[in-house]
Design an enzyme around this catalytic site. Structure first.
Site, mmCIF file in Angstrom:
data_model
loop_
_atom_site.group_PDB
_atom_site.id
_atom_site.type_symbol
_atom_site.label_atom_id
_atom_site.label_comp_id
_atom_site.label_asym_id
_atom_site.label_seq_id
_atom_site.Cartn_x
_atom_site.Cartn_y
_atom_site.Cartn_z
ATOM 1 C CG HIS A 64 10.997 10.812 1.776
ATOM 2 N ND1 HIS A 64 10.868 11.683 2.830
ATOM 3 C CD2 HIS A 64 10.341 11.390 0.736
ATOM 4 C CE1 HIS A 64 10.161 12.729 2.447
ATOM 5 N NE2 HIS A 64 9.831 12.581 1.182
ATOM 6 N N GLY A 108 12.787 5.453 -1.061
ATOM 7 C CA GLY A 108 12.903 6.412 -2.165
ATOM 8 C C GLY A 108 14.290 6.434 -2.779
ATOM 9 C CE1 TYR A 138 8.178 5.425 -3.340
ATOM 10 C CE2 TYR A 138 7.989 5.078 -5.699
ATOM 11 C CZ TYR A 138 8.711 5.513 -4.601
ATOM 12 O OH TYR A 138 9.963 6.049 -4.771
#
Ligand code: YXS
Length: 259
Positions: A64, A108, A138
């Site tokens: 991410h 991610g 998460y």
């Protein structure tokens, strides 16, 4: 300059992550281009897709884009967030997506790789799950995916330690379907892709969707889901969440206070 390139060769689509300056970090822009590329290949009747990084990439994807993580008070991995949307895109594509991995995979991006249908890695592949390092709570669908693929104990170890898993270990525990020398990775991957294209696309599409539905068939009573969301809210409202992002931007180790 696009961050994602794609092309179709016969029935084999290739989607290439190509933002080396930011180590293919999953920014909103990159993810939007990634979804568009997959959708175009789907319309052009690809029967299989290979998801790979640009030639010579040491990092498949750095996960991410930390600069785009919302500041405290907002779920960083909500249903409509770009990362979660691309995971759904891959799951709903009616053809297999093969992750070809010749470098390190972070946060991610591990979830993106695991959401692919078949993972083929070289000795350079490495998987690091970073929520605890960044201070991110998460989300349940991601945790369930890791539990289903790795088993709960290894999933816990990956999430609690944020330590990298080597290609050998990833192959031994079933993250990688195949561990192939880097020099042979591309040929091996595309041979597997071509093999898939010679089978029935209708049968494969129905089977992939059936696997998805059966794999997600774990009923969760509403109050349990609400409890999980409450636990996550306490984290993304915390100072530690802010510290995790700040420390990354300041290129220093995080100092978490548990508050
Ligand atoms: O500062 P400039 O502009 O030169 O850009 C640098 C880095 O800031 C950028 N970059 C990233 N930008 C945003 N988000 C990222 N995740 C990210 N990773 C890297 O890329 C440029 C080169 O970085 P540099 O100098 O560190 O490259 P390197 O080759 O020395 O090291 C590559 C990595 C991947 C080992 C290193 O960049 C790194 O450790 N990146 C962070 C990996 C990580 O912790 N990812 C998790 C992100 S959070 C996430 O995925 C989820 C929310 S969660 O944590 O819940 O799973």
């Amino acid at each position: 300059m696009p961050f994602v390139r794609h092309h179709l060769d016969g029935f084999v689509g290739t989607v290439t992550l190509d933002h080396p300056e930011h180590r293919n970090a999953l920014s909103d822009t990159l993810i939007s281009e990634l979804i568009d590329a997959m959708e175009e290949l789907r319309e052009r009747k690809a029967r299989v897709m290979v998801l790979r990084a640009h030639e010579g990439a040491k990092v498949w994807s750095a996960g991410h884009d930390v600069r785009e993580l919302p500041m405290p008070g907002r779920d960083p991995l909500g249903y409509d967030d770009p990362l979660v949307r691309v995971l759904r895109e891959i799951q709903h594509l009616p053809m297999p997506v093969l992750a070809m991995i010749d470098g390190s995979v972070w946060g991610g991006a591990c979830d993106v790789a695991l959401t692919c249908d078949i993972l083929i890695g070289s000795e350079k592949a490495q998987f690091t799950m970073t929520p605890a390092k960044i201070g991110v709570p998460y989300n349940p669908s991601g945790l369930l995916r890791f539990m289903n693929i790795l088993g709960v104990n290894l999933a816990k170890e990956m999430f609690f330690t944020a330590q990298s898993l080597s290609a050998e270990r990833a192959h031994a525990v079933g993250i990688l379907n195949h561990l192939v020398p880097s020099t042979e990775l591309e040929a091996f991957t595309y041979e597997l892709a071509e093999r898939i294209t010679r089978n029935s696309p209708l049968s494969i599409a129905a089977t992939k969707e059936s696997f998805r539905l059966l794999g997600n068939a774990s009923p969760l009573p509403p109050n349990m889901f609400e409890r999980i969301q409450g636990l996550r809210r306490a984290v993304y409202d915390s100072g530690d969440y802010k510290e995790g992002i700040q420390s990354f931007l300041e290129r220093r180790p995080p100092v978490f206070k548990g508050e």
